[in-house]
Design a protein around this motif. Structure first.
Motif: not given
Length: 395
Positions: A307-312, A362-365
């Motif tokens: 859960x330290x990332x988010x998905x776009x 793509x995934x981001x912080x």
């Protein structure tokens, strides 16, 4: 134990099966006497006591019914018949809100698949109807007061509206459930407000160019493969319909922290992501991919790993009839309109159209993590992988 049950036990032998038969035949007086003898002999369990309370109630002796049903609930607070009897008695007294506590518990039992006696099905339906009426009444009352306080749905705080929906039962609560690593005290948001990510403007403005690079890959059949694949010598979900299926396929530009050959074929796509805070974790991230979902395909509900990332998502090919759910928020993809979500909250996707849907993923912080936390999370995850190497999987 009532005086009635003591007197009834003094002369006639106890016969539990006969008591139950009399009860289910609707012979209330006979059933009451037999169940009371069972109770006096200390052979009555919660279900028998619930039946005895029911017979008292049917015969108009609610004082005895209340004593017995309370005993039944003390022994088993989830006995469905006891819950119904208690709710019916309170409802008859006009205590609708109190009755609803027991009715709601009964309906929850029934909806969870727990065993509920068939003969109380009408009671369950009655309990459900009262629960729904009370919820609607409470909601109407609350809305009147909120209107006076200046609340306007769609314009007032979206978080408050979500809280109101949860409180009134219009929506179900969903929470982060990462499979591998949980970072506490982070917001439990399903979709993030688009305005939090101004760098996404550059991504959205490149939609047509990115779509062109995608179409070139599709024409050349470059690098698309099933997203879920069996791996030799590792456990596999053989019952999952999309394992090894091209109905859900991906073409990676970056996979598990490394560029793929397709990265060189899609320079404009990667250039559009130049300002995105992509995660940089060896053997894990970034992940940048085109994701295809064929007509009729359904990605079942699931949660991500950390859960330290988010998905776009940047939607590129979006036929009507494609839906995406995160928690209790259901949306449709629109070409060029990106969104950001927490994939550790249960989510699923379905394509009910007759064409393929494709999005850039793509995934981001997470924006809430400071630089120190990102460094430490990176070190921890990389250390875990180094100590016990495994196949990196991202949903």
């Amino acid at each position: 134990m009532s005086q009635f049950s003591v007197r009834a036990s003094q002369s006639v032998p106890v016969d539990a099966p006969a008591a139950v038969v009399a009860f289910h035949s609707g012979r209330w007086q006979e059933a009451r006497e037999a169940l009371a003898r069972l109770d006096a002999a200390d052979r009555a369990g919660p279900a028998h006591l619930a039946m005895l309370a029911w017979t008292h109630h049917k015969l108009g002796d609610d004082r005895s019914a209340e004593v017995v049903v309370n005993r039944a609930l003390e022994l088993d607070g989830q006995d469905p018949r006891a819950l119904l009897v208690k709710g019916d008695m309170l409802s008859a007294l006009g205590a609708k809100r109190e009755a609803n506590l027991y009715y709601r518990a009964l309906v929850s039992l029934a909806e969870s698949g727990a065993a509920v006696p068939a003969d109380i099905a009408p009671g369950v339906a009655r309990a459900r109807a009262l629960r729904d009426r009370l919820a609607a009444g409470i909601f109407d009352h609350v809305r009147e007061e909120l209107d006076r306080a200046g609340y306007v749905e769609g314009r007032s705080s979206a978080r408050f509206t979500h809280a109101l929906d949860l409180a009134t039962g219009r929506k179900q609560a969903y929470f982060q459930q990462p499979k591998a690593f949980y970072f506490p005290e982070l917001p439990n948001a399903q979709f993030y407000p688009r305005e939090m990510f101004p760098w996404m403007d550059r991504v959205e403005s490149a939609t047509d160019v990115i779509t062109g690079e995608l179409e070139a890959l599709l024409e050349q059949d470059r690098g698309f493969s099933p997203y879920l694949q069996t791996v030799a010598h590792l456990p596999s979900r053989t019952d999952y319909p999309l394992v090894d299926s091209m109905d859900w396929s991906t073409s990676f530009l970056w996979k598990d922290g490394q560029a793929t050959p397709n990265a060189g074929r899609c320079p404009q796509t990667l250039a559009a992501l130049a300002d995105a805070p992509l995660c940089q974790i060896a053997a894990r991230s970034p992940q940048v991919m085109f994701s295809q979902l064929k007509a009729g395909a359904h990605i079942l509900p699931h949660t991500g790993f950390v859960n330290t990332r988010l998905v776009c998502h940047l939607p590129l090919i979006t036929p009507p009839g494609c839906k995406f759910r995160v928690g209790n928020d259901v949306r449709s993809w629109e070409k060029g309109k990106a969104w950001v979500f927490d994939d550790t909250i249960e989510h699923e996707a379905i394509n009910t159209s007759d064409r393929t849907r494709v999005v850039l993923i793509f995934d981001i912080w997470r924006p809430e993590l400071n630089e120190e936390e990102r460094v430490l999370v990176t070190a921890a995850l990389e250390a875990m992988d180094a100590y016990s190497p495994t196949v990196a999987v991202w949903s």
